[in-house]
Design a protein around this motif. Sequence first.
Motif, PDB file in Angstrom:
ATOM      1  N   ASN A   1       0.822  -1.398   0.480  1.00 48.97           N
ATOM      2  CA  ASN A   1       0.131   0.181   0.014  1.00 48.97           C
ATOM      3  C   ASN A   1       0.714   1.342  -0.012  1.00 48.97           C
ATOM      4  O   ASN A   1       0.513   1.976   0.602  1.00 48.97           O
ATOM      5  CB  ASN A   1      -0.672   0.163   1.264  1.00 48.97           C
ATOM      6  CG  ASN A   1      -2.113   1.055   0.549  1.00 48.97           C
ATOM      7  OD1 ASN A   1      -2.881   0.804  -0.694  1.00 48.97           O
ATOM      8  ND2 ASN A   1      -2.603   0.978   1.635  1.00 48.97           N
TER       9      ASN A   1
ATOM     10  N   SER B   1      -2.982   2.311   6.924  1.00 45.13           N
ATOM     11  CA  SER B   1      -4.809   2.166   6.801  1.00 45.13           C
ATOM     12  C   SER B   1      -5.940   2.768   5.575  1.00 45.13           C
ATOM     13  O   SER B   1      -5.375   3.475   5.085  1.00 45.13           O
ATOM     14  CB  SER B   1      -5.334   2.812   8.000  1.00 45.13           C
ATOM     15  OG  SER B   1      -5.085   4.110   7.914  1.00 45.13           O
ATOM     16  N   GLN B   2      -7.221   2.028   5.719  1.00 44.59           N
ATOM     17  CA  GLN B   2      -7.860   2.499   4.251  1.00 44.59           C
ATOM     18  C   GLN B   2      -7.568   3.982   4.139  1.00 44.59           C
ATOM     19  O   GLN B   2      -7.089   4.826   2.758  1.00 44.59           O
ATOM     20  CB  GLN B   2      -8.756   2.271   3.898  1.00 44.59           C
ATOM     21  CG  GLN B   2      -9.939   2.469   3.166  1.00 44.59           C
ATOM     22  CD  GLN B   2      -9.423   0.812   2.039  1.00 44.59           C
ATOM     23  OE1 GLN B   2      -9.079   0.202   2.813  1.00 44.59           O
ATOM     24  NE2 GLN B   2      -9.519   1.320   1.248  1.00 44.59           N
ATOM     25  N   LYS B   3      -7.983   4.892   5.344  1.00 45.74           N
ATOM     26  CA  LYS B   3      -8.094   6.030   5.013  1.00 45.74           C
ATOM     27  C   LYS B   3      -7.057   7.133   5.602  1.00 45.74           C
ATOM     28  O   LYS B   3      -5.885   6.343   6.306  1.00 45.74           O
ATOM     29  CB  LYS B   3      -9.550   6.460   5.716  1.00 45.74           C
ATOM     30  CG  LYS B   3     -10.360   6.364   5.567  1.00 45.74           C
ATOM     31  CD  LYS B   3     -11.630   6.035   6.487  1.00 45.74           C
ATOM     32  CE  LYS B   3     -13.789   6.128   5.799  1.00 45.74           C
ATOM     33  NZ  LYS B   3     -14.687   6.600   6.539  1.00 45.74           N
TER      34      LYS B   3
END
Lengths: 173, 135
Positions: B85, B112-114
Motif C-alpha cells: 500500500n 490504513s484505508q483512510k
Amino acid sequence: MSMNTNHNDIKKDFKNIFNARSEEKEIKHDAFILMSAFLSEIEFIQDQRKITRKELAERIGVKAPYLTQVFRNNKPLNFYTLAKIKRVLGITFNVIASSKETKAASVDEIRALEGNSFYKMSETAPIEKGTIAKNSCLWVASKENTQSGPTGSLTTVGSFTTNNNYGAKTVSL
Amino acid sequence: MKREFNIFRQSEDYDSLLKRRLCVDTDPRYSKEIRDFIYSNLDDFLIVAERVLTFQRMYYDKYNQEYRHTSGNQVSAFKFIEIKNTRIYCQEMSYSDGQFFIICARLFEKKSQKNNKKNLPLLVTISKYEYEYKP
C-alpha cells in the motif's frame, strides 16, 4: 543500475527510468496504455452518470473485484468485457489511428485544450486552417464529431501549426 | 527556504500536447528512496506515469488527489496498493504559462484505508512545501 548518492547521479537515475526496455515489456506497456484509453472514457461516463464500479460490475455480470483489477491495470481488459460495458452504458467508442509522424490530436488532447481561448468555431462555421499562438489553442470540440469543414469531417480537415513554448508542432485534425 | 525539484519526464516526451511535468524533490534524503522504489516497481510506475502525463483525466485508482491545504496547495499520490500500500506523495503545482508540475516528494507505506494521524501530518507538511521553478 548503480545506486549512487551524488545529487547529479540521482538526477540521472530518474532520467534513466524511461530508458528503453525489452520489446516484450514495451509491448505489454503499450497494451495497458491502450486499455487505459478505453477505461478512462468509461470512468468519465460513470462519473457523469454516477454509476459505481460495483453497479457496473453487476450490470455486466462480473465480480466487482475483477473490474477493480482491470481498472487498476492489474488484469487485462478483454474486448468481450468492453463490448458488454459498451452495451450496458449505451455508448460508442470512436477510434482514430495515425502514423507517429503526423500524430492526430487525440480527443483527450483536444478536450484538454478547450477553454484556453483563441479560436472558437461556431456550430456552423467552416473549419479553417490557422496558426495557433503561444499559450492558446484551437477549439474544435464536437460532441458527435459530425461538424464538416472544407474537406469533410472534423478529423480530416488538415493541419494546424502550434507555436508553443516547446517549439512549433503540427497538429493534424 | 524554497525547495527545488528536477523535471524527469514531461508530456511532450510522449508527443502529447499537454504540459505536465513529472518531477522529484531534490532533497536526497527522500529522492533516493523514491528512486529505489520506482526501479523496484518499474513496469507499474511507467504505466501510471504515461497515463498521468498524457491523459486528460489523470486521476484514477493509481494516481489521485489526497489532501488540499487551506492555502490551495494540493497533495496527490501515486498509489501502489499491491506493494505494501505504498504511496509516492506529490505536490501539484501550476505555473502561469500553463505548465503543471507533479513533484514527487515523499514515499510512505500506508497502513490504513483512510488518512489518519500517521500520514495526515506528512500530507500537511508536503502541502506546505514551497517550490521554486527556474524556467
